[in-house]
Design an enzyme around this catalytic site. Structure first.
Site, PDB file in Angstrom:
ATOM      1  N   ARG A   1       0.832  -1.221   0.000  1.00 55.68           N
ATOM      2  CA  ARG A   1       0.000   0.000   0.000  1.00 55.68           C
ATOM      3  C   ARG A   1       0.861   1.264   0.000  1.00 55.68           C
ATOM      4  O   ARG A   1       0.500   2.271   0.617  1.00 55.68           O
ATOM      5  CB  ARG A   1      -0.966   0.034   1.183  1.00 55.68           C
ATOM      6  CG  ARG A   1      -1.739  -1.247   1.415  1.00 55.68           C
ATOM      7  CD  ARG A   1      -2.547  -1.661   0.227  1.00 55.68           C
ATOM      8  NE  ARG A   1      -3.167  -2.968   0.432  1.00 55.68           N
ATOM      9  CZ  ARG A   1      -3.791  -3.644  -0.520  1.00 55.68           C
ATOM     10  NH1 ARG A   1      -3.842  -3.166  -1.753  1.00 55.68           N
ATOM     11  NH2 ARG A   1      -4.342  -4.805  -0.263  1.00 55.68           N
TER      12      ARG A   1
ATOM     13  N   LYS B   1       0.918  -8.574  14.011  1.00 55.91           N
ATOM     14  CA  LYS B   1      -0.346  -8.907  13.347  1.00 55.91           C
ATOM     15  C   LYS B   1      -0.445 -10.422  13.415  1.00 55.91           C
ATOM     16  O   LYS B   1       0.328 -11.125  12.753  1.00 55.91           O
ATOM     17  CB  LYS B   1      -0.306  -8.426  11.895  1.00 55.91           C
ATOM     18  CG  LYS B   1      -1.470  -8.895  11.028  1.00 55.91           C
ATOM     19  CD  LYS B   1      -1.388  -8.258   9.638  1.00 55.91           C
ATOM     20  CE  LYS B   1      -2.489  -8.749   8.720  1.00 55.91           C
ATOM     21  NZ  LYS B   1      -2.437  -8.098   7.382  1.00 55.91           N
TER      22      LYS B   1
ATOM     23  N   GLU C   1      -4.737   4.369   1.236  1.00 53.10           N
ATOM     24  CA  GLU C   1      -5.032   3.132   0.500  1.00 53.10           C
ATOM     25  C   GLU C   1      -6.428   3.189  -0.127  1.00 53.10           C
ATOM     26  O   GLU C   1      -6.606   2.813  -1.285  1.00 53.10           O
ATOM     27  CB  GLU C   1      -4.920   1.954   1.476  1.00 53.10           C
ATOM     28  CG  GLU C   1      -5.347   0.623   0.910  1.00 53.10           C
ATOM     29  CD  GLU C   1      -5.312  -0.496   1.958  1.00 53.10           C
ATOM     30  OE1 GLU C   1      -4.872  -0.251   3.094  1.00 53.10           O
ATOM     31  OE2 GLU C   1      -5.734  -1.620   1.619  1.00 53.10           O
TER      32      GLU C   1
ATOM     33  N   GLU D   1      -5.535 -12.405   8.201  1.00 53.30           N
ATOM     34  CA  GLU D   1      -5.175 -12.413   6.780  1.00 53.30           C
ATOM     35  C   GLU D   1      -3.997 -13.339   6.501  1.00 53.30           C
ATOM     36  O   GLU D   1      -3.050 -12.986   5.801  1.00 53.30           O
ATOM     37  CB  GLU D   1      -4.869 -10.982   6.295  1.00 53.30           C
ATOM     38  CG  GLU D   1      -6.061 -10.054   6.431  1.00 53.30           C
ATOM     39  CD  GLU D   1      -5.874  -8.672   5.835  1.00 53.30           C
ATOM     40  OE1 GLU D   1      -4.735  -8.199   5.783  1.00 53.30           O
ATOM     41  OE2 GLU D   1      -6.880  -8.072   5.436  1.00 53.30           O
TER      42      GLU D   1
ATOM     43  N   ASP E   1     -11.850  -1.177   7.750  1.00 47.17           N
ATOM     44  CA  ASP E   1     -10.480  -1.112   7.251  1.00 47.17           C
ATOM     45  C   ASP E   1     -10.196   0.207   6.543  1.00 47.17           C
ATOM     46  O   ASP E   1     -10.103   0.228   5.313  1.00 47.17           O
ATOM     47  CB  ASP E   1     -10.228  -2.289   6.300  1.00 47.17           C
ATOM     48  CG  ASP E   1      -8.776  -2.418   5.908  1.00 47.17           C
ATOM     49  OD1 ASP E   1      -7.937  -1.740   6.522  1.00 47.17           O
ATOM     50  OD2 ASP E   1      -8.483  -3.198   4.984  1.00 47.17           O
TER      51      ASP E   1
ATOM     52  N   HIS F   1     -16.382  -0.027   1.100  1.00 41.32           N
ATOM     53  CA  HIS F   1     -15.747  -1.149   0.395  1.00 41.32           C
ATOM     54  C   HIS F   1     -16.310  -1.384  -1.009  1.00 41.32           C
ATOM     55  O   HIS F   1     -16.454  -2.528  -1.445  1.00 41.32           O
ATOM     56  CB  HIS F   1     -15.897  -2.432   1.238  1.00 41.32           C
ATOM     57  CG  HIS F   1     -14.732  -3.374   1.076  1.00 41.32           C
ATOM     58  ND1 HIS F   1     -14.642  -4.279   0.046  1.00 41.32           N
ATOM     59  CD2 HIS F   1     -13.617  -3.563   1.811  1.00 41.32           C
ATOM     60  CE1 HIS F   1     -13.522  -4.971   0.160  1.00 41.32           C
ATOM     61  NE2 HIS F   1     -12.875  -4.554   1.223  1.00 41.32           N
TER      62      HIS F   1
ATOM     63  N   TRP G   1     -14.172  -9.876   1.338  1.00 40.63           N
ATOM     64  CA  TRP G   1     -13.271  -9.071   0.498  1.00 40.63           C
ATOM     65  C   TRP G   1     -13.993  -8.571  -0.760  1.00 40.63           C
ATOM     66  O   TRP G   1     -13.386  -7.939  -1.612  1.00 40.63           O
ATOM     67  CB  TRP G   1     -12.027  -9.879   0.088  1.00 40.63           C
ATOM     68  CG  TRP G   1     -11.037 -10.078   1.195  1.00 40.63           C
ATOM     69  CD1 TRP G   1     -11.115  -9.573   2.459  1.00 40.63           C
ATOM     70  CD2 TRP G   1      -9.818 -10.825   1.138  1.00 40.63           C
ATOM     71  NE1 TRP G   1     -10.029  -9.971   3.205  1.00 40.63           N
ATOM     72  CE2 TRP G   1      -9.207 -10.745   2.417  1.00 40.63           C
ATOM     73  CE3 TRP G   1      -9.175 -11.569   0.143  1.00 40.63           C
ATOM     74  CZ2 TRP G   1      -7.996 -11.371   2.725  1.00 40.63           C
ATOM     75  CZ3 TRP G   1      -7.964 -12.187   0.443  1.00 40.63           C
ATOM     76  CH2 TRP G   1      -7.378 -12.087   1.736  1.00 40.63           C
TER      77      TRP G   1
ATOM     78  N   ARG H   1      -2.029  -6.046  17.363  1.00 39.32           N
ATOM     79  CA  ARG H   1      -3.093  -5.450  16.549  1.00 39.32           C
ATOM     80  C   ARG H   1      -4.432  -6.150  16.724  1.00 39.32           C
ATOM     81  O   ARG H   1      -4.503  -7.379  16.846  1.00 39.32           O
ATOM     82  CB  ARG H   1      -2.706  -5.475  15.071  1.00 39.32           C
ATOM     83  CG  ARG H   1      -1.542  -4.557  14.776  1.00 39.32           C
ATOM     84  CD  ARG H   1      -1.144  -4.643  13.334  1.00 39.32           C
ATOM     85  NE  ARG H   1      -1.812  -3.701  12.473  1.00 39.32           N
ATOM     86  CZ  ARG H   1      -2.353  -4.014  11.298  1.00 39.32           C
ATOM     87  NH1 ARG H   1      -2.377  -5.255  10.860  1.00 39.32           N
ATOM     88  NH2 ARG H   1      -2.900  -3.085  10.543  1.00 39.32           N
TER      89      ARG H   1
ATOM     90  N   ARG I   1     -18.356  -9.061   9.513  1.00 47.31           N
ATOM     91  CA  ARG I   1     -16.920  -8.833   9.724  1.00 47.31           C
ATOM     92  C   ARG I   1     -16.650  -7.711  10.728  1.00 47.31           C
ATOM     93  O   ARG I   1     -15.708  -7.800  11.517  1.00 47.31           O
ATOM     94  CB  ARG I   1     -16.255  -8.509   8.380  1.00 47.31           C
ATOM     95  CG  ARG I   1     -14.851  -8.005   8.547  1.00 47.31           C
ATOM     96  CD  ARG I   1     -14.074  -7.973   7.272  1.00 47.31           C
ATOM     97  NE  ARG I   1     -12.939  -7.071   7.408  1.00 47.31           N
ATOM     98  CZ  ARG I   1     -12.079  -6.798   6.449  1.00 47.31           C
ATOM     99  NH1 ARG I   1     -12.211  -7.367   5.268  1.00 47.31           N
ATOM    100  NH2 ARG I   1     -11.083  -5.970   6.651  1.00 47.31           N
TER     101      ARG I   1
HETATM  102  C1  GCV Z   1      -0.694  -4.907   5.786  1.00 45.64           C
HETATM  103  C2  GCV Z   1      -5.773  -4.170   4.719  1.00 45.64           C
HETATM  104  C3  GCV Z   1      -4.753  -3.905   3.653  1.00 45.64           C
HETATM  105  C4  GCV Z   1      -3.576  -4.851   3.784  1.00 45.64           C
HETATM  106  C5  GCV Z   1      -2.994  -4.681   5.184  1.00 45.64           C
HETATM  107  C6  GCV Z   1      -4.087  -5.007   6.200  1.00 45.64           C
HETATM  108  C7  GCV Z   1      -3.614  -4.790   7.624  1.00 45.64           C
HETATM  109  O1  GCV Z   1      -6.385  -5.402   4.515  1.00 45.64           O
HETATM  110  O2  GCV Z   1      -5.347  -4.003   2.398  1.00 45.64           O
HETATM  111  O3  GCV Z   1      -2.632  -4.517   2.806  1.00 45.64           O
HETATM  112  O4  GCV Z   1      -1.897  -5.524   5.380  1.00 45.64           O
HETATM  113  O5  GCV Z   1      -5.175  -4.139   5.980  1.00 45.64           O
HETATM  114  O6  GCV Z   1      -3.883  -3.713   8.128  1.00 45.64           O
HETATM  115  O7  GCV Z   1      -3.025  -5.683   8.182  1.00 45.64           O
END
Ligand code: GCV
Length: 710
Positions: A203, A322, A428, A326, A400, A556, A577, A359, A371
């Site tokens: 990003r 994190k 982003e 994801e 997000d 989104h 997503w 996080r 979500r």
């Molecule tokens: C670093 C979103 C972004 C991801 C990012 C994620 C996060 O999903 O698109 O690129 O990952 O947030 O904050 O962990």
């Protein structure tokens, strides 16, 4: 960039002469060219251009004849250099910096330990009140001398005070009778870089990573210094330099030596080093069979790793993690909780006073079908189970970094666990480095949101400051945007978001408009009418962006790279997503029902907010479709139907974006041509993209609403 070897750097820099260590601000001739044209700039100097602010310079010259900085530490050298270069550029004349003599009209800079005069000036009580990072700036008359004293308890406090004085002069404010007392409201003021070890930035929209891993630790780019100056000038006191999607190799000895070299450069500026840690590091680089937080060999591994890091970086800040998000590894693999995972690392860091920033950006489907509810469910049940040196880092909204979200319900909900905020300057989802979107106003809206956690006036800002629940750790982090582009952030105006973060982390209650005003004056000009035009463009820009992309609580509506409209996006590795998961448009209406009749997300907020959000007639319209599923003919406060209102908002946004371009064109000739042109080029893209957003979204939703597109 100007790469120099470590040895050269130390000679030229740490021990070096003024103007080398702070090479980004080598004194400039601020004179118009022969044809009266304003000299071009490339944006590299950010808000540290130190341009003379106009007529008031004459007054400054009367007031400032000399400066006295005592102390020879690296931080005092930085202070001396910054003052020398800053004052020279702003005043247009050399200001002698002495170490001992104090003459009339001097700026006196130091701590009680470094300067006798400060010890004798009866400031001790007041100094106690500003803590370790705060400062006083005082105009005093002493022994027939008019002095401006910048005093603090620590060198870093002094550095912040010097940057503050330079900000006052850069923005053309009076400095005759100063009586300033500042201390940061938050302890942790951290930038987060999502930089990968291969030089790419997740990003990132402004070139490649600033960290030249292949050259470190031997070669240290001067850019590391200029980066530190920029951060310190706005009070940032720590940097997490690698992506939260963490490559475990960052914790190997080879990389740690490189990291340590950067930490050495930043130490004089008060920037502490933090790293994102991959939870599976004991397996991935340690050769252990598991990363189970309760396994003794895993505990030993992290303890030894912490010892190794502190051996290289004695003031290392800690880990950002994190986990279980994801695809990132985490304690859940072993049936352990987030608290057990975080505490494992916290115990390893505790003997060194390090912290763990864990996080809350987690959203496992098995927790809840909606979500936006998941992080709250997972973390509130663990409140009180985290070690005192753990702080939970929570994104401003529950989804997000959308163009507009309600604040995350975890703010105010964690009573016994420190919580800090994560915001994002990289844009982003807000036009990346192509659209002018000043996020100060969005962050102000977030920080001023009332959580009602302990009755009215429990704002997010107060939660973060530990005034609602007594937090051990307070802070704010920002996913920041600098890269190797000459102007650091791609779009000249994206610099404003980095700047605004620092100022808000220092004091979450500073008005966004004041921050914009400061930034414009330091970055472009102090010319009143130009300042007010640019400032107003910035102040309008976030709402304009919301209007042409996702008004009324839509969110989104993107896919792929999170830039262009993709409301039809219904295929992705996970339903949450896609875009259709969120807007749920059909012939009946549009929106995600998060009321008590739907997912019940409203009840994650304290009363009366939960009731307000739940009630379609009281829910703020900017969050309408976030919380409610509405018929196309739902009557809005404007008297229009929802569909008509959507059409009106999108059209308005598109025309406002076109206006931004025109407003900027009106400034031609009053700014340097180069930056004016580069911004204009981007504003043209923004206007074209805004029109596309409006057309494509309305065309798509029109297929469901079956109503004419207005
Ligand atoms: C670093 C979103 C972004 C991801 C990012 C994620 C996060 O999903 O698109 O690129 O990952 O947030 O904050 O962990």
């Amino acid at each position: 960039m100007d790469g120099i070897s470590r040895r050269q750097f130390i000679t030229r820099g740490l021990a070096g002469a003024a103007g080398l260590y702070v090479s980004g601000c080598v004194p400039v001739q601020w004179q118009a060219g022969p044809s009266g044209q304003i000299p071009d700039e490339d944006g590299y100097r950010l808000w540290l251009r130190y341009a003379p602010p106009g007529q008031i310079v004459k007054e400054y010259r009367q007031l400032v004849r000399q400066a006295c900085v005592q102390g020879r530490s690296p931080t005092f050298r930085v202070i001396r250099d910054e003052l020398a270069v800053g004052l020279f550029s702003i005043l247009g004349q050399q200001i002698p910096i002495s170490e001992d003599s104090i003459s009339d009209r001097s700026i006196i800079v130091g701590t009680p330990g470094s300067l006798d005069l400060i010890r004798r000036s009866n400031l001790e009580d007041e100094l106690r009140a500003v803590g370790n990072e705060g400062f006083l700036i005082r105009s005093i008359r002493l022994a027939d001398k008019d002095l401006t004293v910048i005093a603090a308890n620590t060198e870093i406090g002094v550095l912040y005070g010097v940057f503050h004085l330079l900000r006052l002069t850069q923005t053309g404010q009076r400095i005759r009778s100063l009586d300033i007392r500042e201390r940061p409201a938050l302890q942790l003021r951290l930038v987060n870089h999502w930089d990968n070890l291969n030089g790419t930035i997740e990003r990132g929209y402004a070139g490649r990573s600033l960290w030249q891993w292949q050259e470190l630790p031997e070669v240290l780019s001067q850019r590391y210094v200029d980066y530190a100056r920029a951060c310190a000038s706005i009070g940032i006191n720590g940097a997490v330099i690698n992506n939260v999607n963490a490559d475990p190799r960052i914790l190997t000895p080879t990389y740690l030596r490189k990291v340590a070299a950067l930490a050495d450069v930043w130490r004089p500026y008060g920037i502490r080093m933090y790293l994102s840690a991959n939870f599976a590091s004991p397996v991935r680089i340690g050769g252990l069979p598991v990363a189970d937080p309760l396994d003794p060999s895993v505990k030993d591994w992290w303890r030894a790793k912490a010892d190794e890091i502190y051996g290289l970086i004695p003031d290392f800040g800690g880990f950002l993690v994190k986990a279980d998000s994801e695809g990132q590894p985490g304690p859940k693999t072993y049936g352990r909780s987030h608290a057990e995972g975080a505490n494992l690392l916290a115990d390893a860091l505790a003997p060194h006073n390090g912290i763990v920033i864990w996080r809350a950006f987690v959203y496992d489907q098995d927790v809840d079908p909606d979500r936006v509810k998941r992080a709250y469910i997972e973390f509130t049940t663990l409140d009180g189970q985290f070690r005192p040196n753990v702080v939970i880092q929570v994104k401003n909204g529950p989804l997000d970094f959308q163009p507009r979200e309600p604040f995350h319900p975890l703010f105010g909900a964690m009573r016994q666990t420190s919580v800090m905020a994560e915001i994002q300057a990289t844009q982003e989802y807000t036009g990346q480095a192509k659209h002018l979107v000043y996020l100060g106003t969005m962050w102000e809206e977030f920080l001023r949101s009332d959580t009602y956690a302990k009755g009215p006036d429990s704002t997010v800002a107060k939660v973060l400051m530990g005034q609602v629940h007594p937090y051990q750790l307070t802070g704010m982090a920002c996913v920041v945007n600098p890269g190797t582009d000459t102007n650091w952030c791609g779009h000249h105006f994206s610099q404003a978001n980095w700047y605004a973060f620092g100022r808000l982390a220092w004091d979450p209650q500073i008005p966004a408009e004041r921050i914009a005003d400061e930034w414009v004056r330091m970055t472009f000009t102090n010319e009143g009418q130009v300042v007010s035009t640019i400032r107003q463009m910035m102040m309008d820009s976030h709402q304009i962006y919301v209007n042409y992309t996702m008004p009324l609580g839509l969110h989104h509506l993107i896919g792929g790279d999170h830039y262009a409209p993709m409301p039809w996006n219904d295929r992705a590795p996970r339903p949450d997503w896609t875009a259709t998961y969120y807007h749920q448009a059909s012939e009946e209406g549009i929106g995600f029902d998060r009321t008590r009749r739907g997912s019940g997300a409203v009840d994650q907020y304290f009363p009366p907010l939960c009731d307000i959000f739940d009630d379609i007639d009281r829910c703020p319209e900017e969050y309408l479709i976030w919380f409610h599923r509405c018929g196309w003919d739902h009557r809005m406060r404007s008297g229009r139907t929802l569909w008509e209102e959507l059409c009106a908002r999108y059209r308005l946004g598109a025309s406002q974006a076109a206006q931004l371009y025109k407003r900027w064109q009106g400034l031609a000739g009053r700014l340097d041509q180069r930056r004016h042109r580069e911004v204009a080029e981007r504003l043209a893209i923004q206007a074209a993209d805004a029109a596309k957003w409006a057309d494509q979204i309305l065309e798509y939703f029109g297929r469901f609403s079956n109503r004419p597109i207005g």
